[in-house]
Write an enzyme that holds these catalytic residues in place. Structure first.
Site, PDB file in Angstrom:
ATOM      1  N   ASN A   9       0.867  -1.184   0.000  1.00 40.39           N
ATOM      2  CA  ASN A   9       0.000   0.000   0.000  1.00 40.39           C
ATOM      3  C   ASN A   9       0.901   1.230   0.000  1.00 40.39           C
ATOM      4  O   ASN A   9       1.442   1.598   1.041  1.00 40.39           O
ATOM      5  CB  ASN A   9      -0.903  -0.017   1.253  1.00 40.39           C
ATOM      6  CG  ASN A   9      -1.737   1.245   1.357  1.00 40.39           C
ATOM      7  OD1 ASN A   9      -1.838   2.021   0.401  1.00 40.39           O
ATOM      8  ND2 ASN A   9      -2.347   1.451   2.517  1.00 40.39           N
ATOM      9  N   TRP A  10       1.029   1.838  -1.174  1.00 39.78           N
ATOM     10  CA  TRP A  10       1.941   2.987  -1.292  1.00 39.78           C
ATOM     11  C   TRP A  10       1.335   4.274  -0.744  1.00 39.78           C
ATOM     12  O   TRP A  10       2.005   5.312  -0.722  1.00 39.78           O
ATOM     13  CB  TRP A  10       2.344   3.191  -2.760  1.00 39.78           C
ATOM     14  CG  TRP A  10       3.374   2.220  -3.253  1.00 39.78           C
ATOM     15  CD1 TRP A  10       4.015   1.250  -2.540  1.00 39.78           C
ATOM     16  CD2 TRP A  10       3.895   2.135  -4.589  1.00 39.78           C
ATOM     17  NE1 TRP A  10       4.895   0.565  -3.335  1.00 39.78           N
ATOM     18  CE2 TRP A  10       4.841   1.096  -4.610  1.00 39.78           C
ATOM     19  CE3 TRP A  10       3.645   2.832  -5.770  1.00 39.78           C
ATOM     20  CZ2 TRP A  10       5.547   0.739  -5.755  1.00 39.78           C
ATOM     21  CZ3 TRP A  10       4.338   2.483  -6.916  1.00 39.78           C
ATOM     22  CH2 TRP A  10       5.282   1.439  -6.903  1.00 39.78           C
ATOM     23  N   LYS A  11       0.058   4.241  -0.391  1.00 44.33           N
ATOM     24  CA  LYS A  11      -0.633   5.446   0.099  1.00 44.33           C
ATOM     25  C   LYS A  11      -0.417   6.594  -0.903  1.00 44.33           C
ATOM     26  O   LYS A  11      -0.388   6.350  -2.113  1.00 44.33           O
ATOM     27  CB  LYS A  11      -0.168   5.797   1.505  1.00 44.33           C
ATOM     28  CG  LYS A  11      -0.206   4.577   2.427  1.00 44.33           C
ATOM     29  CD  LYS A  11      -0.089   4.901   3.882  1.00 44.33           C
ATOM     30  CE  LYS A  11      -0.001   3.601   4.664  1.00 44.33           C
ATOM     31  NZ  LYS A  11      -0.198   3.777   6.084  1.00 44.33           N
ATOM     32  N   HIS A  95      -9.735   0.966   4.553  1.00 41.05           N
ATOM     33  CA  HIS A  95      -8.452   1.150   5.239  1.00 41.05           C
ATOM     34  C   HIS A  95      -8.670   2.126   6.396  1.00 41.05           C
ATOM     35  O   HIS A  95      -9.470   3.062   6.290  1.00 41.05           O
ATOM     36  CB  HIS A  95      -7.413   1.701   4.257  1.00 41.05           C
ATOM     37  CG  HIS A  95      -6.035   1.749   4.832  1.00 41.05           C
ATOM     38  ND1 HIS A  95      -5.622   2.775   5.662  1.00 41.05           N
ATOM     39  CD2 HIS A  95      -4.989   0.899   4.731  1.00 41.05           C
ATOM     40  CE1 HIS A  95      -4.372   2.541   6.039  1.00 41.05           C
ATOM     41  NE2 HIS A  95      -3.957   1.412   5.491  1.00 41.05           N
ATOM     42  N   GLU A  97      -7.133   4.609   7.444  1.00 37.25           N
ATOM     43  CA  GLU A  97      -6.992   6.033   7.106  1.00 37.25           C
ATOM     44  C   GLU A  97      -8.246   6.560   6.419  1.00 37.25           C
ATOM     45  O   GLU A  97      -8.623   7.721   6.601  1.00 37.25           O
ATOM     46  CB  GLU A  97      -5.733   6.245   6.246  1.00 37.25           C
ATOM     47  CG  GLU A  97      -4.470   6.131   7.092  1.00 37.25           C
ATOM     48  CD  GLU A  97      -3.253   5.616   6.344  1.00 37.25           C
ATOM     49  OE1 GLU A  97      -3.210   5.694   5.110  1.00 37.25           O
ATOM     50  OE2 GLU A  97      -2.326   5.117   7.020  1.00 37.25           O
ATOM     51  N   GLU A 165      -5.773  -5.119  10.263  1.00 32.35           N
ATOM     52  CA  GLU A 165      -4.792  -4.057  10.494  1.00 32.35           C
ATOM     53  C   GLU A 165      -5.133  -3.332  11.791  1.00 32.35           C
ATOM     54  O   GLU A 165      -5.970  -2.398  11.770  1.00 32.35           O
ATOM     55  CB  GLU A 165      -4.809  -3.063   9.335  1.00 32.35           C
ATOM     56  CG  GLU A 165      -4.429  -3.679   8.009  1.00 32.35           C
ATOM     57  CD  GLU A 165      -3.797  -2.642   7.090  1.00 32.35           C
ATOM     58  OE1 GLU A 165      -2.632  -2.847   6.719  1.00 32.35           O
ATOM     59  OE2 GLU A 165      -4.443  -1.629   6.789  1.00 32.35           O
ATOM     60  N   GLY A 171       1.786   2.285  10.747  1.00 29.00           N
ATOM     61  CA  GLY A 171       2.712   3.413  10.630  1.00 29.00           C
ATOM     62  C   GLY A 171       3.330   3.856  11.937  1.00 29.00           C
ATOM     63  O   GLY A 171       3.888   4.942  12.034  1.00 29.00           O
ATOM     64  N   SER A 211       3.006  -2.069  10.490  1.00 28.84           N
ATOM     65  CA  SER A 211       4.439  -2.021  10.778  1.00 28.84           C
ATOM     66  C   SER A 211       5.174  -3.323  10.448  1.00 28.84           C
ATOM     67  O   SER A 211       6.111  -3.715  11.143  1.00 28.84           O
ATOM     68  CB  SER A 211       4.682  -1.598  12.232  1.00 28.84           C
ATOM     69  OG  SER A 211       4.198  -0.275  12.438  1.00 28.84           O
ATOM     70  N   GLY A 232       2.631  -0.961   4.412  1.00 32.34           N
ATOM     71  CA  GLY A 232       2.683   0.455   4.059  1.00 32.34           C
ATOM     72  C   GLY A 232       4.125   0.909   3.899  1.00 32.34           C
ATOM     73  O   GLY A 232       4.757   0.715   2.859  1.00 32.34           O
ATOM     74  N   GLY A 233       4.679   1.500   4.954  1.00 31.97           N
ATOM     75  CA  GLY A 233       6.005   2.123   4.902  1.00 31.97           C
ATOM     76  C   GLY A 233       7.083   1.259   4.258  1.00 31.97           C
ATOM     77  O   GLY A 233       7.821   1.720   3.376  1.00 31.97           O
TER      78      GLY A 233
HETATM   79  C1  PEP Z   1      -1.031   0.186   5.898  1.00 37.49           C
HETATM   80  O1  PEP Z   1      -1.122   1.374   5.641  1.00 37.49           O
HETATM   81  O2  PEP Z   1      -1.854  -0.589   5.417  1.00 37.49           O
HETATM   82  C2  PEP Z   1       0.056  -0.246   6.774  1.00 37.49           C
HETATM   83  C3  PEP Z   1      -0.022  -1.442   7.282  1.00 37.49           C
HETATM   84  O3  PEP Z   1       1.067   0.648   6.990  1.00 37.49           O
HETATM   85  P1  PEP Z   1       2.482   0.338   7.737  1.00 37.49           P
HETATM   86  O4  PEP Z   1       3.012  -0.940   7.160  1.00 37.49           O
HETATM   87  O5  PEP Z   1       3.338   1.517   7.436  1.00 37.49           O
HETATM   88  O6  PEP Z   1       2.170   0.195   9.199  1.00 37.49           O
END
Ligand code: PEP
Length: 248
Positions: A9-11, A95, A97, A165, A171, A211, A232-233
């Site tokens: 997930n590049w956001k 998601h 967010e 999640e 994040g 994470s 994500g990150g």
């Molecule tokens: C996400 O945004 O779906 C996510 C899991 O982010 P991160 O891996 O950065 O926690």
């Protein structure tokens, strides 16, 4: 046997040039595997760039969001019918967010899940508890309710992926322990069994997100009910996302 799915997930990150550079480095790093899938969720405007980069069919891709109607007066929105025409395999739904920053609720998620399936794509429905909910002991109730409400209009014989999640892990650098992750995934799988019978529970992939890094992915990937990751990150860097994808 459920294939392992590593999803990025590049956001709202990367330019077209950065996306091209990512794949130049990423593709040779991913090992061949018959029982693992890799999916990229870029920002909407990079979907066709990503499609061009992934034209050999070895990777999947999708949108981070879409509307539930095919067309109409919905300024700024994206039609699931157009995503399907472009060749997208997936769209994320709910998601955290989108839930917290854009006010999306379970009822809206249910409409999106239905619309995405109707276009022949796979909805990836995200559920997860906040830190306050975990600390008050309501995690199971929260995720079961999000799952049941999010699937209220779904075709339970249709394509579907779930992402667990925990909001407190997204994040933040705080990853769920293997026990916490496995317990939540077991609850979700049991709920799928209740909603759609054992066939639904046994076929639907449940990904963990929050994470995930190249360092913690291997241990989490060995849990019986964890069928992959939504990252994500760590998915922004070709080396770290390749290391996560290569754990299976
Ligand atoms: C996400 O945004 O779906 C996510 C899991 O982010 P991160 O891996 O950065 O926690």
């Amino acid at each position: 046997m459920r294939p392992f799915l590593a999803a990025a997930n590049w956001k709202m990150n990367k330019t077209p040039e950065e996306a091209v550079a990512f794949f130049r480095e990423f593709k040779p790093l991913v090992t061949n595997s018959n029982h693992r899938q890799v999916a990229i969720f870029p920002p909407m405007l990079l979907l066709t760039t990503v499609r061009e980069q992934l034209n050999d069919g070895s990777f999947l891709w999708g949108a981070q969001n879409c509307h539930f109607e095919k067309q109409g007066a919905f300024t700024g929105e994206t039609s699931p019918a157009v995503l399907a025409r472009l060749g997208a395999h997936f769209a994320l739904v709910g998601h955290s967010e989108r839930r917290t920053l854009f006010g999306e609720n379970d009822e809206l998620c249910a409409k999106k899940v239905k619309a995405i399936q109707a276009e022949g794509m796979t909805p990836m429905l995200c559920v997860g508890e906040t830190l306050a909910q975990r600390e008050s002991g309501t995690t199971a109730d929260v995720i079961k309710s999000q799952l049941a409400k999010g699937l209220a209009q779904a075709d339970l014989d249709g394509p579907l992926v779930i992402a667990y999640e925990p909001v407190w892990a997204i994040g933040t650098g705080k990853v769920a322990t293997p026990d916490q992750a496995e317990e939540a995934h077991r609850i979700l799988r049991a709920q799928l069994n209740d909603l759609g019978g054992a066939r639904l529970g046994s076929r639907v992939q449940i990904l963990y997100g929050g994470s995930v890094t190249a360092q913690n992915a291997r241990e989490l990937s060995m849990l019986p009910n964890v069928d992959g990751f939504l990252v994500g990150g760590a998915s922004l860097n070709p080396q770290s996302f390749a290391a996560i994808a290569n754990v299976k």
